[in-house]
Design an enzyme around this catalytic site. Structure first.
Site, short mmCIF file in Angstrom:
data_model
loop_
_atom_site.label_atom_id
_atom_site.label_comp_id
_atom_site.label_asym_id
_atom_site.label_seq_id
_atom_site.Cartn_x
_atom_site.Cartn_y
_atom_site.Cartn_z
N THR A 19 0.83 -1.21 0.00
CA THR A 19 0.00 0.00 0.00
C THR A 19 0.86 1.26 0.00
O THR A 19 0.34 2.36 0.07
CB THR A 19 -0.91 0.03 1.24
OG1 THR A 19 -0.10 0.00 2.42
CG2 THR A 19 -1.86 -1.16 1.25
N ASP A 21 3.99 4.10 -1.15
CA ASP A 21 4.13 5.04 -2.26
C ASP A 21 4.77 4.39 -3.48
O ASP A 21 4.33 4.59 -4.61
CB ASP A 21 4.95 6.25 -1.81
CG ASP A 21 4.95 7.36 -2.83
OD1 ASP A 21 3.86 7.90 -3.11
OD2 ASP A 21 6.03 7.69 -3.36
N LEU A 22 5.84 3.62 -3.29
CA LEU A 22 6.51 2.99 -4.42
C LEU A 22 5.59 2.00 -5.13
O LEU A 22 5.56 1.95 -6.37
CB LEU A 22 7.78 2.27 -3.95
CG LEU A 22 8.59 1.55 -5.04
CD1 LEU A 22 9.10 2.54 -6.07
CD2 LEU A 22 9.73 0.76 -4.43
N ALA A 23 4.85 1.23 -4.36
CA ALA A 23 3.91 0.27 -4.97
C ALA A 23 2.86 0.99 -5.79
O ALA A 23 2.53 0.58 -6.92
CB ALA A 23 3.26 -0.58 -3.88
N ARG A 24 2.34 2.09 -5.26
CA ARG A 24 1.27 2.81 -5.96
C ARG A 24 1.79 3.54 -7.20
O ARG A 24 1.12 3.58 -8.23
CB ARG A 24 0.62 3.83 -5.01
CG ARG A 24 -0.14 3.21 -3.84
CD ARG A 24 -0.75 4.26 -2.94
NE ARG A 24 -1.76 5.05 -3.65
CZ ARG A 24 -1.59 6.29 -4.07
NH1 ARG A 24 -0.44 6.93 -3.85
NH2 ARG A 24 -2.56 6.92 -4.70
N ASP A 235 23.01 8.71 -1.48
CA ASP A 235 21.73 8.55 -2.16
C ASP A 235 21.89 8.26 -3.65
O ASP A 235 21.08 7.52 -4.22
CB ASP A 235 20.88 9.80 -1.97
CG ASP A 235 19.45 9.63 -2.45
OD1 ASP A 235 18.80 8.66 -2.00
OD2 ASP A 235 18.99 10.44 -3.27
N HIS A 240 23.58 4.62 -8.11
CA HIS A 240 23.24 4.94 -9.49
C HIS A 240 24.46 5.30 -10.33
O HIS A 240 24.72 4.70 -11.38
CB HIS A 240 22.25 6.11 -9.55
CG HIS A 240 20.92 5.82 -8.92
ND1 HIS A 240 20.40 4.56 -8.84
CD2 HIS A 240 20.01 6.63 -8.33
CE1 HIS A 240 19.22 4.61 -8.24
NE2 HIS A 240 18.97 5.86 -7.92
#
Length: 484
Positions: A19, A21-24, A235, A240
């Site tokens: 539920t 933020d990343l999933a949504r 970060d 990255h």
């Protein structure tokens, strides 16, 4: 040009933090796109697992709303959307307790591929892994996906790896870095190892220097308190930018195989030289009349955490000895752009008077927002009046070269999740790779903390601190302009 969609085998995917933020925003809309593309078999199931008090129908409604908001044009296909949400289930679980685990065990089908996505804080990885095995939900064929941050230093990275290793083999662990799922990032390997044109030139005899830039226009806003404990180095650079550096600098693997590729990336990280302090620039964005400063966003008026960092790196091996790699990343810069610039050396002798050292071949690899590549070459300017030389780009912007399919290019998360189901770890970081990256990064952070270095202020909407420009100017080089 028609892209091929190769379906994966039937699976059950459990999203812990289902539920969140990343999933949504990413995971569920991405899976919906794979469903519409017929890559996700109809019999597959997605199981959301979280603390939120809701049932399966409530979860399906949440996913409908998330796809309507983040799913793009595909979200308008309501018939497909209803078929997709029919494959969703929800279990309320307690990551540190017993609630919901028996129900999850009862729901899992052990005859299909099982994958578990840990879209949660790293502090919960151990609890989830332990319960997956104690309740006999995961077995030796299961896959587990973990999100960054993979620790905040070498010590915590080793702890995380050890926790996961207690319950899963390395071949089962997929450390996801969405940058590696981008089309252009994967094309780095295709360009380098699939074309005879570049490989003979890809070394210190012909390359003057390489730039890697990841620029963002947003600040740290709502995540300022978290970011202030991390900073640009932890970060962005440690993961990255490090991965982009590896793909640019690595030797060719003997085969296109997950461990063969990751072995070569690991060699690059281990060959990175320590960085002198004068080759490091750190910055914080200043306030404007309407926008707060970094320190105000971070709610820490004495913060020494960097929102910008630029580095000059060198790789100690035969291919790259003496070639500087310049890395930079920052918040609140002039444009949102991620690119790699390969600047080749001047020609040995110019036969054109007045044009000595004025023209260079430059390969520009754009990762976002418009994925593609450009190779700058020198030609004669059209028209009479002598031999005047100009630089023009040979352009391979994906949207133009590949037509409508490029507009439909698979999102990084979609591609990576499908690779998890296939069991392909090529685009995922291995445990020793993560630890090697931290072993190189930690001394840099410890060094500036011990010196008490204070980040330089820079204007919002700029290219970063002036010192970052001087990092290259004092060596007779210039950063490629940040632009969309």
């Amino acid at each position: 040009m028609v892209s091929r969609v190769i379906p994966v085998d039937e699976f059950d995917l459990v999203i812990f933090g289902g539920t969140g933020d990343l999933a949504r925003r990413k995971i569920l809309p991405g899976l919906f796109r794979r469903f519409i593309s017929n890559q996700m078999p109809t019999g597959s199931r997605i199981i959301g697992a979280a603390r939120s008090d809701m049932d399966t129908e409530g979860y399906r409604q949440m996913v409908r709303e998330a796809i309507a908001e983040f799913g793009g044009e595909e979200s308008k296909d309501l018939k497909c959307l209803e078929r997709f949400v029919a494959q969703l289930h929800y279990i309320q679980v307690d990551a540190k307790g017993t609630a919901g685990w028996d129900e999850l065990h009862a729901l899992i089908r052990f005859e299909v591929i099982n994958a578990f996505y840990f879209s949660v804080a790293p502090s919960l990885f151990g609890d989830l892994a332990e319960r997956l095995h104690n309740y006999k939900i995961a077995d030796d064929d299961s896959r587990v996906v973990v999100e960054k941050p993979f620790g905040r230093d070498l010590e915590t990275a080793k702890e995380l790896n050890a926790i996961l290793a207690e319950h899963f083999g390395e071949s089962q662990i997929y450390r996801i870095d969405h940058y590696l799922g981008k089309e252009t990032v994967q094309n780095l390997m295709a360009v380098r190892f699939g074309n005879m044109l570049f490989e003979p030139l890809w070394n210190n005899h012909y390359v003057d220097h390489i730039q890697i830039t990841v620029a963002e226009t947003v600040g740290v806003g709502g995540r300022g308190t978290y970011y202030d404990k991390s900073g640009a180095m932890r970060d962005m650079v440690q993961n990255h930018l490090m991965q982009l550096l590896c793909l640019i600098a690595m030797e060719s693997p003997s085969v296109f195989d997950a461990d063969a590729v990751r072995d070569e990336k690991l060699k690059v990280i281990r060959a990175l030289q320590p960085i002198d302090p004068h080759h490091i620039v750190r910055g914080q964005y200043d306030a404007t009349k309407t926008e707060p400063s970094y320190r105000e966003d971070a709610e820490n008026p004495r913060s020494h955490t960097e929102s910008f960092v630029a580095l000059r790196c060198e790789i100690a091996n035969w291919r790259w000895a003496g070639v500087p790699f310049y890395l930079r990343t920052g918040k609140k810069l002039k444009a949102r752009s991620s690119e790699i610039i390969v600047v080749f050396k001047d020609i040995g002798h110019s036969i054109f008077p007045g044009d000595e050292k004025r023209h260079r071949n430059i390969l520009s690899i754009q990762l976002q927002p418009n994925e593609g590549m450009q190779l700058q070459v020198t030609i004669k300017e059209p028209g009479p009046g002598g031999m005047r030389l100009i630089d023009v780009p040979l352009d391979m912007t994906f949207a133009e070269a590949l037509g409508p399919d490029a507009e439909d290019s698979t999102d990084a998360y979609e591609r990576l999740i499908m690779d998890v189901i296939r069991g392909n770890q090529t685009l995922f970081m291995r445990g020793d790779e993560v630890e090697a990256a931290w072993a190189w990064t930690d001394p840099l952070i410890e060094g500036w903390q011990a010196r008490g270095d204070v980040p330089k202020l820079y204007e919002q909407g700029s290219s970063g601190p002036e010192d970052a420009l001087m990092l290259m100017h004092r060596e007779g080089r210039r950063w490629h302009e940040i632009k969309e």
